[in-house]
Write an enzyme that holds these catalytic residues in place. Structure first.
Site, PDB file in Angstrom:
ATOM      1  N   HIS A 194      -9.997 -20.246   0.325  1.00  0.00           N
ATOM      2  CA  HIS A 194      -8.444 -20.783   0.603  1.00  0.00           C
ATOM      3  C   HIS A 194      -8.138 -22.194  -0.270  1.00  0.00           C
ATOM      4  O   HIS A 194      -7.163 -22.229  -0.519  1.00  0.00           O
ATOM      5  CB  HIS A 194      -8.580 -21.005   2.095  1.00  0.00           C
ATOM      6  CG  HIS A 194      -8.059 -19.768   2.849  1.00  0.00           C
ATOM      7  ND1 HIS A 194      -8.503 -19.431   4.171  1.00  0.00           N
ATOM      8  CD2 HIS A 194      -7.400 -18.466   2.432  1.00  0.00           C
ATOM      9  CE1 HIS A 194      -7.949 -18.358   4.623  1.00  0.00           C
ATOM     10  NE2 HIS A 194      -7.132 -17.866   3.636  1.00  0.00           N
ATOM     11  N   GLU A 435      -4.368   5.582  -9.937  1.00  0.00           N
ATOM     12  CA  GLU A 435      -5.483   4.493 -10.131  1.00  0.00           C
ATOM     13  C   GLU A 435      -6.927   5.026 -10.298  1.00  0.00           C
ATOM     14  O   GLU A 435      -7.847   4.621 -10.248  1.00  0.00           O
ATOM     15  CB  GLU A 435      -5.461   3.472  -9.110  1.00  0.00           C
ATOM     16  CG  GLU A 435      -5.303   3.952  -7.863  1.00  0.00           C
ATOM     17  CD  GLU A 435      -4.894   2.736  -6.833  1.00  0.00           C
ATOM     18  OE1 GLU A 435      -5.260   1.691  -7.190  1.00  0.00           O
ATOM     19  OE2 GLU A 435      -4.597   3.179  -5.522  1.00  0.00           O
ATOM     20  N   ASP A 459      -8.342  -0.636 -10.021  1.00  0.00           N
ATOM     21  CA  ASP A 459      -8.990   0.510  -9.781  1.00  0.00           C
ATOM     22  C   ASP A 459      -9.252   1.335 -10.849  1.00  0.00           C
ATOM     23  O   ASP A 459     -10.207   2.125 -11.190  1.00  0.00           O
ATOM     24  CB  ASP A 459      -8.283   1.310  -8.541  1.00  0.00           C
ATOM     25  CG  ASP A 459      -8.828   0.531  -7.170  1.00  0.00           C
ATOM     26  OD1 ASP A 459     -10.106   0.127  -7.106  1.00  0.00           O
ATOM     27  OD2 ASP A 459      -8.075   0.666  -6.333  1.00  0.00           O
ATOM     28  N   CYS A 506       1.099  -2.405 -11.264  1.00  0.00           N
ATOM     29  CA  CYS A 506       1.046  -3.342 -10.140  1.00  0.00           C
ATOM     30  C   CYS A 506      -0.506  -4.001 -10.327  1.00  0.00           C
ATOM     31  O   CYS A 506      -0.751  -4.672  -9.209  1.00  0.00           O
ATOM     32  CB  CYS A 506       1.496  -2.937  -8.973  1.00  0.00           C
ATOM     33  SG  CYS A 506       0.629  -1.368  -8.219  1.00  0.00           S
TER      34      CYS A 506
HETATM   35  C1  PEP Z   1      -4.929  -1.496  -8.412  1.00  0.00           C
HETATM   36  O1  PEP Z   1      -5.944  -0.848  -7.967  1.00  0.00           O
HETATM   37  O2  PEP Z   1      -4.718  -1.809  -9.547  1.00  0.00           O
HETATM   38  C2  PEP Z   1      -4.079  -2.270  -7.220  1.00  0.00           C
HETATM   39  C3  PEP Z   1      -2.757  -2.917  -7.575  1.00  0.00           C
HETATM   40  O3  PEP Z   1      -4.522  -2.099  -5.997  1.00  0.00           O
HETATM   41  P1  PEP Z   1      -5.620  -2.682  -5.218  1.00  0.00           P
HETATM   42  O4  PEP Z   1      -5.849  -4.020  -6.222  1.00  0.00           O
HETATM   43  O5  PEP Z   1      -4.696  -3.096  -4.119  1.00  0.00           O
HETATM   44  O6  PEP Z   1      -6.613  -1.844  -5.371  1.00  0.00           O
HETATM   45 MG    MG Z   2      -5.891  -0.154  -5.973  1.00  0.00          MG
END
Ligand code: PEP
Ligand code: MG
Length: 577
Positions: A194, A435, A459, A506
């Site tokens: 943190h 992913e 992922d 993302c």
């Molecule tokens: C990803 O896998 O790129 C993703 C955005 O999801 P998370 O990091 O929450 O698994």
């Molecule tokens: Mg993911």
């Protein structure tokens, strides 16, 4: 002389060292005579109360204009002081072993830290820092340590000092920032602690894991801290000081330039508008999203709403939370990802035994097995959609049967809501995350049945390259530029274009400016990232020309000989395109 540490917040600081002499708490065991045991229990409980009082006092002293929700960190510590694990168990231990309170607390600390150490999730593992901060506070009170509150020096100004400490709690870090320190370095802590997160949010340069601070640095001497390179320098000559002054100036200019971009739209030189959105984990993150002028939320990781509690949130609680985020976004779109629990993100602290959790019952697989968990969330998201633009996003899709099951559940839910006269948007959009390599290879099938796709590179890279994303040992293999990863990304973007639906990204790759031009050249026009990366990525976008990037990136993808891709990406970034 240079000491190295882990740079957790970039920037250069030059200032006088302010050493906070406070190391680990040494605890000795002593036997307590039977007739004094209850007195010892009372002494322990009094110390816990005193710790609670100290934290409440700090909470009051937090200046109102604090950019970060520090109160939330302090509340976490206060909650720990109410937790039976840290309060009742030590009392039982004092009675059972006839030992002093300090020793009982130490025994319990070691047991709790053991549990944390075994956790799969790097983020949760670092929560042991919080346990240590709380326990050390109580230990110091028990030992009557006068230095215990010295970290923030009674609130006196510490203009431009660089604080060096064995450890700093998040509360101390924020108070020190308000006293004007320019940077800090600690001997312990990790990049996901943190305190490290706070340093980044407060934008003060910081190092953690800087061993030898208290041994090699003298209080008051001039030192240099470089949060980007992870180095602390003492006894620097004029030439070195000049070099770092120049770096400071450059960093300052960079910040100014980025701040100026906040209200500028993200548009390439050849006029293509790029959608820059933010990832959020908690509703509180929305303030930062608005401050940075993101065009919406491309990923709301709802699992954080389900963590650190014994019962999942019910439909009403979820509905209220989603509506509060929609309201705060004032008409900008919100992409709510359904629960991505399992593997490294366990609801109950990771007690599910599974030999290979990343390949096990996680995300949509878990939700489809557990309708009592999933249905309230679908209802809440649908109902929230009546309040503003909401998209539902399904994590970790692997085959279209899973998609059909989700679509049919959503349809049933819509029918049920209609029967109950509960509103939802008629224009409700449903999308899926790509992913898993299988999903990328079948992206065309998914694209033809959904309203949008979003590439989760965190992922996708883990599963394509068969490396556990939270295992330090194989971290060096984590390569966003691996030709296989790039091909899967390109296939997904192309599948979206053919089906005429938007494709966004993302995962962390979307927020890394080193890859922005590569992704633009691959045809990506929607990025979602941590809000701190938005302006930097925008700067690259605004200095790029898509039409000249497309053939260069195509050439890069066609030639995957070793070393070719990274060097071509470097040259994409160096030249003015
Ligand atoms: C990803 O896998 O790129 C993703 C955005 O999801 P998370 O990091 O929450 O698994
Ligand atoms: Mg993911």
């Amino acid at each position: 002389m240079a000491l190295s540490g882990i740079g957790v917040s970039r920037g250069v600081a030059i200032g006088k060292a302010h050493i906070i002499l406070r190391g680990t708490v040494e605890v000795l065991e002593s036997a307590i005579p039977k007739h004094l045991i209850e007195d010892e229990v009372a002494r322990f409980l009094k110390a816990v109360n005193c710790a609670r009082q100290q934290l409440e006092d700090i909470r009051i002293r937090i200046p109102e204009n604090t950019r970060v929700d520090i109160a939330a960190f302090i509340d976490t510590h206060l909650l720990m002081l109410d937790d039976a694990t840290l309060v009742t168990t030590p009392v039982d231990l004092i009675r059972e072993h006839g030992c002093n309170a300090e020793w009982a607390l130490k025994l319990q600390r070691d047991a709790v830290v053991d549990v944390f150490e075994q956790m799969n999730d790097a983020y949760l593992r670092t929560r042991r820092d919080d346990v240590d901060h709380v326990i050390n506070r109580v230990q110091r009170i028990l030992m009557d340590d006068e230095d215990q509150e010295d970290a923030h020096n009674g609130g006196v100004p510490m203009d431009n000092a660089i604080v060096l400490a064995y450890d700093l709690t998040p509360a101390e870090a924020v108070l020190l920032e308000h006293q004007g320190i320019s940077a800090f370095a600690t001997e312990c802590g990790g990049p996901l602690s943190h305190t490290a997160i706070l340093a980044r949010s407060m934008q003060i340069p910081a190092l953690v894991g800087t061993h030898g601070l208290q041994r090699y640095i003298r209080d008051g001497e001039t030192i240099i801290l470089d949060g980007l390179q992870g180095v602390l320098i003492a006894g620097a000559d004029e030439q070195t000081l000049d070099y770092y002054r120049e770096r400071q100036e450059l960093e300052y200019q960079r910040q100014l330039e980025l701040a100026r971009l906040t209200d500028t739209p993200a548009i390439t030189r050849d006029g293509m508008s790029i959608n820059l959105m933010a990832n959020i984990e908690l509703p509180e993150d929305i303030d930062a999203v608005s401050r940075e002028s993101a065009s919406g939320v491309g990923l709301y990781r709802t699992e954080f709403l389900f963590m650190n509690r014994s019962k999942p949130p019910d439909e009403e609680e979820q509905y209220d939370t989603y509506v509060s985020v929609i309201d705060a976004l004032k008409g900008k779109p919100l992409t709510i990802r359904t629960l991505d629990m399992g593997a490294d993100k366990q609801v109950d602290g990771g007690n599910r035994r599974c030999s290979n959790p990343a390949l096990g019952l996680r995300a949509i697989r878990l939700c489809l097995k557990n309708h009592s968990l999933f249905k309230p969330q679908i209802r809440a998201i649908l109902r929230a959609s009546a309040h503003g633009p909401v998209r539902l996003m399904i994590p970790m899709l692997c085959n279209t049967q899973e998609l059909h099951q989700v679509l049919s559940l959503i349809n049933d839910t819509k029918n049920a809501l209609q029967r109950e006269s509960l509103a939802f948007s008629p224009d409700f959009k449903i999308g899926g995350m790509i992913e898993v390599p299988a999903a990328a290879l079948s992206a065309a099938d998914f694209a033809s049945q959904m309203d949008f796709l979003s590439i989760g590179t965190n992922d996708l890279i883990q599963y394509t390259l068969a490396i556990d994303r939270v295992d330090d040992e194989v971290n060096y293999l984590y390569d966003p530029l691996h030709p296989a990863v790039l091909r899967l990304i390109k296939m997904t973007i192309d599948a979206g274009a053919t089906a005429g639906i938007p494709v966004s990204m993302c995962g962390e790759m979307a927020g890394d400016p080193r890859y922005t031009r590569l992704l633009l050249g691959m045809g990506l026009s929607e990025f979602s990232m941590h809000h701190t990366a938005l302006q930097e990525v925008k700067r690259v976008i605004n200095a790029s020309t898509i039409t000249s990037l497309i053939p260069l990136v195509q050439e890069l993808l066609d030639n995957t000989s070793p070393g070719h891709i990274p060097s071509r990406v470097d040259s994409l970034n160096q030249n003015s395109r």
